[in-house]
Design a protein around this motif. Structure first.
Motif, PDB file in Angstrom:
ATOM      1  N   MET A 190      28.564  47.732  31.841  1.00  0.00           N
ATOM      2  CA  MET A 190      27.346  47.804  32.170  1.00  0.00           C
ATOM      3  C   MET A 190      26.716  46.629  32.850  1.00  0.00           C
ATOM      4  SD  MET A 190      25.108  50.260  31.606  1.00  0.00           S
ATOM      5  CE  MET A 190      25.945  51.215  30.156  1.00  0.00           C
ATOM      6  N   LEU A 191      27.285  45.310  32.487  1.00  0.00           N
ATOM      7  CA  LEU A 191      26.732  44.179  32.896  1.00  0.00           C
ATOM      8  C   LEU A 191      27.420  44.161  34.230  1.00  0.00           C
ATOM      9  CD1 LEU A 191      26.998  41.304  29.885  1.00  0.00           C
ATOM     10  CD2 LEU A 191      24.972  42.431  31.216  1.00  0.00           C
TER      11      LEU A 191
ATOM     12  N   LEU B 168      35.744  46.469  45.670  1.00  0.00           N
ATOM     13  CA  LEU B 168      35.936  44.991  45.650  1.00  0.00           C
ATOM     14  C   LEU B 168      35.796  44.296  44.244  1.00  0.00           C
ATOM     15  CD1 LEU B 168      34.004  44.468  49.012  1.00  0.00           C
ATOM     16  CD2 LEU B 168      36.505  44.184  48.669  1.00  0.00           C
ATOM     17  N   LEU B 169      34.871  44.625  43.581  1.00  0.00           N
ATOM     18  CA  LEU B 169      34.662  44.128  42.337  1.00  0.00           C
ATOM     19  C   LEU B 169      36.095  44.135  41.455  1.00  0.00           C
ATOM     20  CD1 LEU B 169      32.714  43.018  40.005  1.00  0.00           C
ATOM     21  CD2 LEU B 169      31.932  45.137  39.738  1.00  0.00           C
ATOM     22  N   ILE B 170      36.576  45.616  41.423  1.00  0.00           N
ATOM     23  CA  ILE B 170      37.587  45.800  40.558  1.00  0.00           C
ATOM     24  C   ILE B 170      38.770  44.553  41.104  1.00  0.00           C
ATOM     25  CG2 ILE B 170      39.565  47.514  39.908  1.00  0.00           C
ATOM     26  CD1 ILE B 170      36.714  47.866  38.412  1.00  0.00           C
ATOM     27  N   ASP B 171      38.833  44.627  42.289  1.00  0.00           N
ATOM     28  CA  ASP B 171      39.963  43.607  43.015  1.00  0.00           C
ATOM     29  C   ASP B 171      39.853  42.141  42.499  1.00  0.00           C
ATOM     30  OD1 ASP B 171      41.211  45.873  44.447  1.00  0.00           O
ATOM     31  OD2 ASP B 171      40.267  45.343  46.416  1.00  0.00           O
ATOM     32  N   HIS B 172      38.272  42.090  42.511  1.00  0.00           N
ATOM     33  CA  HIS B 172      37.901  40.725  42.045  1.00  0.00           C
ATOM     34  C   HIS B 172      38.479  40.371  40.626  1.00  0.00           C
ATOM     35  CE1 HIS B 172      35.628  37.120  42.469  1.00  0.00           C
ATOM     36  NE2 HIS B 172      34.795  37.183  41.234  1.00  0.00           N
ATOM     37  N   ILE B 173      38.078  41.326  39.803  1.00  0.00           N
ATOM     38  CA  ILE B 173      38.572  41.235  38.224  1.00  0.00           C
ATOM     39  C   ILE B 173      40.092  41.067  38.149  1.00  0.00           C
ATOM     40  CG2 ILE B 173      38.662  42.593  36.150  1.00  0.00           C
ATOM     41  CD1 ILE B 173      36.091  43.965  37.171  1.00  0.00           C
TER      42      ILE B 173
ATOM     43  N   LEU C 208      34.499  36.556  33.566  1.00  0.00           N
ATOM     44  CA  LEU C 208      34.372  35.440  34.767  1.00  0.00           C
ATOM     45  C   LEU C 208      34.060  36.217  36.082  1.00  0.00           C
ATOM     46  CD1 LEU C 208      37.871  33.845  34.104  1.00  0.00           C
ATOM     47  CD2 LEU C 208      35.520  32.698  33.990  1.00  0.00           C
ATOM     48  N   SER C 209      34.154  37.456  36.209  1.00  0.00           N
ATOM     49  CA  SER C 209      33.507  38.383  37.434  1.00  0.00           C
ATOM     50  C   SER C 209      32.282  38.646  37.647  1.00  0.00           C
ATOM     51  CB  SER C 209      34.301  39.485  37.257  1.00  0.00           C
ATOM     52  OG  SER C 209      35.685  39.413  37.630  1.00  0.00           O
ATOM     53  N   LEU C 210      31.489  38.176  36.364  1.00  0.00           N
ATOM     54  CA  LEU C 210      29.852  38.364  36.210  1.00  0.00           C
ATOM     55  C   LEU C 210      29.217  37.554  37.423  1.00  0.00           C
ATOM     56  CD1 LEU C 210      29.680  38.928  32.566  1.00  0.00           C
ATOM     57  CD2 LEU C 210      29.075  40.548  34.164  1.00  0.00           C
TER      58      LEU C 210
ATOM     59  N   THR D 240      22.703  34.322  33.120  1.00  0.00           N
ATOM     60  CA  THR D 240      23.885  35.008  33.183  1.00  0.00           C
ATOM     61  C   THR D 240      24.523  34.682  31.871  1.00  0.00           C
ATOM     62  OG1 THR D 240      24.385  34.850  35.268  1.00  0.00           O
ATOM     63  CG2 THR D 240      26.325  35.039  33.863  1.00  0.00           C
ATOM     64  N   ILE D 241      24.267  33.265  31.415  1.00  0.00           N
ATOM     65  CA  ILE D 241      25.006  33.044  29.943  1.00  0.00           C
ATOM     66  C   ILE D 241      24.069  33.675  28.665  1.00  0.00           C
ATOM     67  CG2 ILE D 241      25.254  30.963  28.378  1.00  0.00           C
ATOM     68  CD1 ILE D 241      26.212  29.373  30.454  1.00  0.00           C
ATOM     69  N   GLU D 242      22.968  33.675  29.096  1.00  0.00           N
ATOM     70  CA  GLU D 242      22.142  34.536  27.844  1.00  0.00           C
ATOM     71  C   GLU D 242      22.618  36.037  27.779  1.00  0.00           C
ATOM     72  OE1 GLU D 242      17.646  33.999  27.180  1.00  0.00           O
ATOM     73  OE2 GLU D 242      18.024  33.262  29.175  1.00  0.00           O
ATOM     74  N   ALA D 243      22.870  36.595  29.001  1.00  0.00           N
ATOM     75  CA  ALA D 243      23.440  37.825  28.893  1.00  0.00           C
ATOM     76  C   ALA D 243      24.660  37.891  28.533  1.00  0.00           C
ATOM     77  CB  ALA D 243      23.635  38.564  30.420  1.00  0.00           C
TER      78      ALA D 243
END
Length: 318
Positions: A153-154, A164-169, A194-196, A291-294
């Motif tokens: 969700m985040l 590309l996001l999945i490749d990054h993860i 780390l990908s967020l 981001t850290i709050e999330a």
């Protein structure tokens, strides 16, 4: 160390107030951390009233009938000015997620909370989150399960193309594994965290994680795989490894008060330390307060769901 004392005080008050209602000590710890990290004054009577409200509003065979309703009540109280109104939005969002393909149960409730806490119930985010989740599952079928819903969700809020996001993860997963982190669910969660952040140098973050891992060992804290998400969160601090000694000090302070929960105390120590850092933005890499709050909310949420897993499984069977 003000927040540390506040946490101890809230924990003591919550434990006394909920002694016969919430029997899992870790749940009481989480309730305390929700109030402290959100800078919200604890009111035990208000919490009980909200938990009773939830119980009356939901069906019998649901996670929200269990003692977990106190945790959800705490989340609603600490995050929304009108928690009863927010609850209706929460339930509506949960039902939409189920319609989208998310399984009924604790992790989808958590995902609904993540979504409404981020100031929105965007249907596009919901469908994108399911797309991210399905692609995660395609990469790691045996590792990916309902516990990945909240981070999906985040991650769905990132503007990057999902492939590309999945490749990054996956890049993080493989690189961290080569750096000594063990493959498994915890490494996958670490890679998601780390990908967020968009625009961060992945190699630099991997280096920081490795340094923090080594520094934990030097401080006499065995960096178990269950701590991988906390290591990832500390990597967002520009001097994360230098602050391990402070995290250790917080944990030892908590160990004196809350015994037999050393692992949970470490997680709480990291949460409390990060919560303090949000108020000192100069210590953060880029502008990562939001981001850290999330992340704090997502990690608290994931722990809530994990603790209630057995109860949720029982209710889901019905």
């Amino acid at each position: 160390m003000n927040k540390i004392q506040m946490y101890k005080d809230v924990y003591a008050d919550a434990k006394k107030k909920l002694s016969w209602k919430v029997t899992d000590q870790r749940s009481v710890m989480l309730i305390a951390s929700l109030y402290v990290t959100e800078n919200h004054e604890f009111d035990g009577d208000r919490l009980e009233k909200m938990a009773d409200f939830i119980k009356k509003e939901v069906g019998f065979f649901t996670t929200l009938q269990s003692h977990q309703r106190y945790l959800f009540a705490a989340m609603l109280i600490t995050r929304f000015q009108e928690p009863e109104t927010a609850f209706q939005s929460f339930i509506t969002t949960y039902k939409k997620l189920v319609d989208e393909g998310f399984s009924m149960g604790a992790y989808t409730y958590i995902s609904a909370m993540v979504l409404i806490s981020a100031d929105g119930t965007d249907e596009e985010i919901s469908s994108r989150a399911m797309e991210v989740y399905k692609k995660m599952r395609k990469k790691h079928f045996f590792l990916t399960g309902q516990s990945d819903y909240p981070l999906a969700m985040l991650l769905a809020r990132r503007t990057q193309d999902t492939d590309l996001l999945i490749d990054h993860i996956e890049y993080f997963y493989d690189k961290l594994n080569l750096s000594g982190f063990h493959k498994g669910n915890d490494l996958q969660t670490m890679s998601h965290i780390l990908s967020l952040v968009e625009g961060a140098d992945p190699d630099e973050l991997v280096t920081r994680c490795t340094e923090i891992f080594d520094f934990l060992k030097q401080e006499g804290i065995r960096p178990k795989s269950m701590f991988y998400p906390q290591i990832a969160m500390l990597a967002f601090l520009t001097n994360g490894k230098d602050q391990i000694s402070e995290v250790k000090e917080i944990r030892e302070s908590l160990n004196d008060v809350i015994r037999w929960q050393k692992d949970m105390n470490f997680m709480m120590a990291v949460n409390l330390h990060l919560s303090n850092q949000i108020e000192k933005p100069s210590l953060l890499q880029m502008n990562l307060s939001t981001t850290i709050e999330a992340l704090l909310q997502a990690q608290q949420s994931a722990t809530i769901a994990a603790i209630g897993g057995a109860t949720a499984a029982t209710h889901n069977g019905n």
